[in-house]
Design a protein around this motif. Structure first.
Motif, PDB file in Angstrom:
ATOM      1  N   VAL A 250      57.034  -0.671  52.324  1.00  0.00           N
ATOM      2  CA  VAL A 250      55.738  -1.312  52.556  1.00  0.00           C
ATOM      3  C   VAL A 250      54.715  -0.273  53.007  1.00  0.00           C
ATOM      4  O   VAL A 250      53.613  -0.181  52.456  1.00  0.00           O
ATOM      5  N   LEU A 251      55.061   0.518  54.007  1.00  0.00           N
ATOM      6  CA  LEU A 251      54.115   1.518  54.498  1.00  0.00           C
ATOM      7  C   LEU A 251      53.796   2.569  53.429  1.00  0.00           C
ATOM      8  O   LEU A 251      52.645   2.980  53.290  1.00  0.00           O
ATOM      9  N   ALA A 252      54.800   2.985  52.690  1.00  0.00           N
ATOM     10  CA  ALA A 252      54.558   3.978  51.635  1.00  0.00           C
ATOM     11  C   ALA A 252      53.667   3.407  50.542  1.00  0.00           C
ATOM     12  O   ALA A 252      52.737   4.070  50.072  1.00  0.00           O
ATOM     13  N   THR A 253      53.901   2.168  50.145  1.00  0.00           N
ATOM     14  CA  THR A 253      53.082   1.539  49.099  1.00  0.00           C
ATOM     15  C   THR A 253      51.648   1.365  49.568  1.00  0.00           C
ATOM     16  O   THR A 253      50.702   1.666  48.836  1.00  0.00           O
ATOM     17  N   VAL A 254      51.476   0.892  50.793  1.00  0.00           N
ATOM     18  CA  VAL A 254      50.124   0.714  51.325  1.00  0.00           C
ATOM     19  C   VAL A 254      49.429   2.064  51.452  1.00  0.00           C
ATOM     20  O   VAL A 254      48.274   2.216  51.037  1.00  0.00           O
ATOM     21  N   ALA A 255      50.130   3.052  51.995  1.00  0.00           N
ATOM     22  CA  ALA A 255      49.511   4.364  52.200  1.00  0.00           C
ATOM     23  C   ALA A 255      49.042   4.972  50.880  1.00  0.00           C
ATOM     24  O   ALA A 255      47.889   5.367  50.748  1.00  0.00           O
ATOM     25  N   TYR A 256      49.922   5.042  49.916  1.00  0.00           N
ATOM     26  CA  TYR A 256      49.558   5.697  48.662  1.00  0.00           C
ATOM     27  C   TYR A 256      48.694   4.799  47.772  1.00  0.00           C
ATOM     28  O   TYR A 256      47.757   5.280  47.129  1.00  0.00           O
TER      29      TYR A 256
ATOM     30  N   PHE B 178      46.575   2.292  48.749  1.00  0.00           N
ATOM     31  CA  PHE B 178      45.230   2.193  49.311  1.00  0.00           C
ATOM     32  C   PHE B 178      44.512   3.536  49.242  1.00  0.00           C
ATOM     33  O   PHE B 178      43.293   3.573  49.052  1.00  0.00           O
ATOM     34  N   GLY B 179      45.248   4.620  49.408  1.00  0.00           N
ATOM     35  CA  GLY B 179      44.621   5.948  49.287  1.00  0.00           C
ATOM     36  C   GLY B 179      44.059   6.163  47.893  1.00  0.00           C
ATOM     37  O   GLY B 179      42.931   6.650  47.721  1.00  0.00           O
ATOM     38  N   PHE B 180      44.820   5.787  46.890  1.00  0.00           N
ATOM     39  CA  PHE B 180      44.379   5.912  45.498  1.00  0.00           C
ATOM     40  C   PHE B 180      43.173   5.009  45.249  1.00  0.00           C
ATOM     41  O   PHE B 180      42.190   5.409  44.620  1.00  0.00           O
ATOM     42  N   CYS B 181      43.226   3.787  45.778  1.00  0.00           N
ATOM     43  CA  CYS B 181      42.109   2.842  45.610  1.00  0.00           C
ATOM     44  C   CYS B 181      40.845   3.349  46.304  1.00  0.00           C
ATOM     45  O   CYS B 181      39.738   3.181  45.782  1.00  0.00           O
ATOM     46  N   ALA B 182      40.989   3.975  47.474  1.00  0.00           N
ATOM     47  CA  ALA B 182      39.814   4.511  48.178  1.00  0.00           C
ATOM     48  C   ALA B 182      39.108   5.557  47.318  1.00  0.00           C
ATOM     49  O   ALA B 182      37.878   5.568  47.214  1.00  0.00           O
ATOM     50  N   VAL B 183      39.872   6.402  46.668  1.00  0.00           N
ATOM     51  CA  VAL B 183      39.288   7.418  45.787  1.00  0.00           C
ATOM     52  C   VAL B 183      38.599   6.742  44.600  1.00  0.00           C
ATOM     53  O   VAL B 183      37.477   7.110  44.226  1.00  0.00           O
ATOM     54  N   LEU B 184      39.258   5.747  44.006  1.00  0.00           N
ATOM     55  CA  LEU B 184      38.660   5.039  42.869  1.00  0.00           C
ATOM     56  C   LEU B 184      37.368   4.319  43.263  1.00  0.00           C
ATOM     57  O   LEU B 184      36.400   4.282  42.482  1.00  0.00           O
ATOM     58  N   ILE B 185      37.318   3.756  44.447  1.00  0.00           N
ATOM     59  CA  ILE B 185      36.113   3.057  44.912  1.00  0.00           C
ATOM     60  C   ILE B 185      34.947   4.034  45.023  1.00  0.00           C
ATOM     61  O   ILE B 185      33.828   3.752  44.583  1.00  0.00           O
ATOM     62  N   VAL B 186      35.192   5.197  45.587  1.00  0.00           N
ATOM     63  CA  VAL B 186      34.124   6.197  45.718  1.00  0.00           C
ATOM     64  C   VAL B 186      33.676   6.679  44.339  1.00  0.00           C
ATOM     65  O   VAL B 186      32.470   6.806  44.077  1.00  0.00           O
ATOM     66  N   ILE B 187      34.622   6.912  43.431  1.00  0.00           N
ATOM     67  CA  ILE B 187      34.264   7.327  42.066  1.00  0.00           C
ATOM     68  C   ILE B 187      33.435   6.229  41.383  1.00  0.00           C
ATOM     69  O   ILE B 187      32.433   6.518  40.714  1.00  0.00           O
ATOM     70  N   ALA B 188      33.822   4.971  41.578  1.00  0.00           N
ATOM     71  CA  ALA B 188      33.065   3.850  40.995  1.00  0.00           C
ATOM     72  C   ALA B 188      31.653   3.814  41.566  1.00  0.00           C
ATOM     73  O   ALA B 188      30.686   3.565  40.829  1.00  0.00           O
ATOM     74  N   GLY B 189      31.508   4.072  42.854  1.00  0.00           N
ATOM     75  CA  GLY B 189      30.172   4.104  43.471  1.00  0.00           C
ATOM     76  C   GLY B 189      29.314   5.206  42.881  1.00  0.00           C
ATOM     77  O   GLY B 189      28.119   5.003  42.608  1.00  0.00           O
ATOM     78  N   ILE B 190      29.903   6.364  42.659  1.00  0.00           N
ATOM     79  CA  ILE B 190      29.166   7.481  42.054  1.00  0.00           C
ATOM     80  C   ILE B 190      28.747   7.121  40.630  1.00  0.00           C
ATOM     81  O   ILE B 190      27.576   7.293  40.246  1.00  0.00           O
TER      82      ILE B 190
ATOM     83  N   VAL C 276      39.172   1.189  53.249  1.00  0.00           N
ATOM     84  CA  VAL C 276      40.441   1.202  52.511  1.00  0.00           C
ATOM     85  C   VAL C 276      41.196   2.502  52.778  1.00  0.00           C
ATOM     86  O   VAL C 276      42.416   2.509  52.986  1.00  0.00           O
ATOM     87  N   GLY C 277      40.461   3.626  52.805  1.00  0.00           N
ATOM     88  CA  GLY C 277      41.084   4.919  53.116  1.00  0.00           C
ATOM     89  C   GLY C 277      41.639   4.964  54.529  1.00  0.00           C
ATOM     90  O   GLY C 277      42.685   5.559  54.786  1.00  0.00           O
ATOM     91  N   GLY C 278      40.925   4.310  55.467  1.00  0.00           N
ATOM     92  CA  GLY C 278      41.413   4.236  56.852  1.00  0.00           C
ATOM     93  C   GLY C 278      42.728   3.475  56.951  1.00  0.00           C
ATOM     94  O   GLY C 278      43.640   3.861  57.693  1.00  0.00           O
ATOM     95  N   ILE C 279      42.806   2.382  56.182  1.00  0.00           N
ATOM     96  CA  ILE C 279      44.061   1.621  56.155  1.00  0.00           C
ATOM     97  C   ILE C 279      45.179   2.482  55.570  1.00  0.00           C
ATOM     98  O   ILE C 279      46.304   2.499  56.083  1.00  0.00           O
ATOM     99  N   ALA C 280      44.865   3.233  54.513  1.00  0.00           N
ATOM    100  CA  ALA C 280      45.857   4.124  53.902  1.00  0.00           C
ATOM    101  C   ALA C 280      46.315   5.176  54.900  1.00  0.00           C
ATOM    102  O   ALA C 280      47.514   5.445  55.043  1.00  0.00           O
ATOM    103  N   PHE C 281      45.362   5.769  55.615  1.00  0.00           N
ATOM    104  CA  PHE C 281      45.697   6.818  56.580  1.00  0.00           C
ATOM    105  C   PHE C 281      46.528   6.264  57.728  1.00  0.00           C
ATOM    106  O   PHE C 281      47.515   6.871  58.150  1.00  0.00           O
TER     107      PHE C 281
END
Length: 189
Positions: A100-106, A108-120, A155-160
């Motif tokens: 669970v922690l590994a799935t959430v960490a990786y 959500f981390g991937f999603c945080a990057v995608l969200i920022v790319i989508a914003g750009i 989302v990145g904070g949750i991943a971290f």
């Protein structure tokens, strides 16, 4: 070079160690093979080395008892139950916590990057990217980057936090493992 007699000795040793796990058995046989080869390289006759090693059955018994020697470190029934308790609880908890922690960490981390790319991308005119707070509450294009940074940060904070939790849980598990195992209280680096 090890002769046919030396190889026969090693084969017998391997057979007598059959109750050990494969990796431990192979390590033991390789250790003795290395000892024989080193002795031969130093000019000691192979027959002398084999006679010093003694009967392969007795040598195998010594290896097996050395392996079981850790169990002698368990002084009481309390120690035995501590080991059993560790494996039961750590195993059951780890089956749930680690994935669970590994799935959430990786994830959500991937999603945080995608969200920022989508914003750009949306900021620079990618109209196919939708950003909204809720039904019918679309984010204006000029606020896309701010929105993406805020949501991506959350989302990145949750991943971290999940990654830190996983790291701490594994460190805790390792420490408990070292404490519970008899005769294994020090860490070799």
């Amino acid at each position: 070079m090890i002769s046919r007699y030396g190889k026969e000795y090693l084969e017998k040793l391997n057979r007598y160690l059959e109750k050990l796990p494969d990796d431990e058995r192979m390590d033991a046989v390789m250790e003795i093979e290395s000892h024989i080869a080193e002795g031969i390289a130093n000019g000691v006759p192979e027959a002398v080395i084999l006679s010093r090693l003694g009967d392969p059955r007795k040598l195998a018994k010594a290896y097996r008892s050395e392996r079981l020697n850790g169990l002698k470190g368990m002084k009481s029934l309390k120690d035995v139950f501590a080991v059993i308790g560790f494996y039961c609880t750590a195993g059951l908890l780890s089956v749930m916590i680690v994935p669970v922690l590994a799935t959430v960490a990786y994830g959500f981390g991937f999603c945080a990057v995608l969200i920022v790319i989508a914003g750009i991308l949306r900021t620079f005119g990618a109209a196919w990217i939708n950003m909204s707070i809720g039904p019918g509450m679309e984010i204006a294009t000029e606020y896309s980057m701010i929105y993406a940074l805020v949501v991506g940060g959350i989302v990145g904070g949750i991943a971290f936090a999940s990654w830190l939790g996983l790291k701490k849980y594994l460190a805790f598990l390792s420490e408990r493992y070292r404490r519970v195992l008899p005769g294994k209280h020090t860490v070799h680096g």
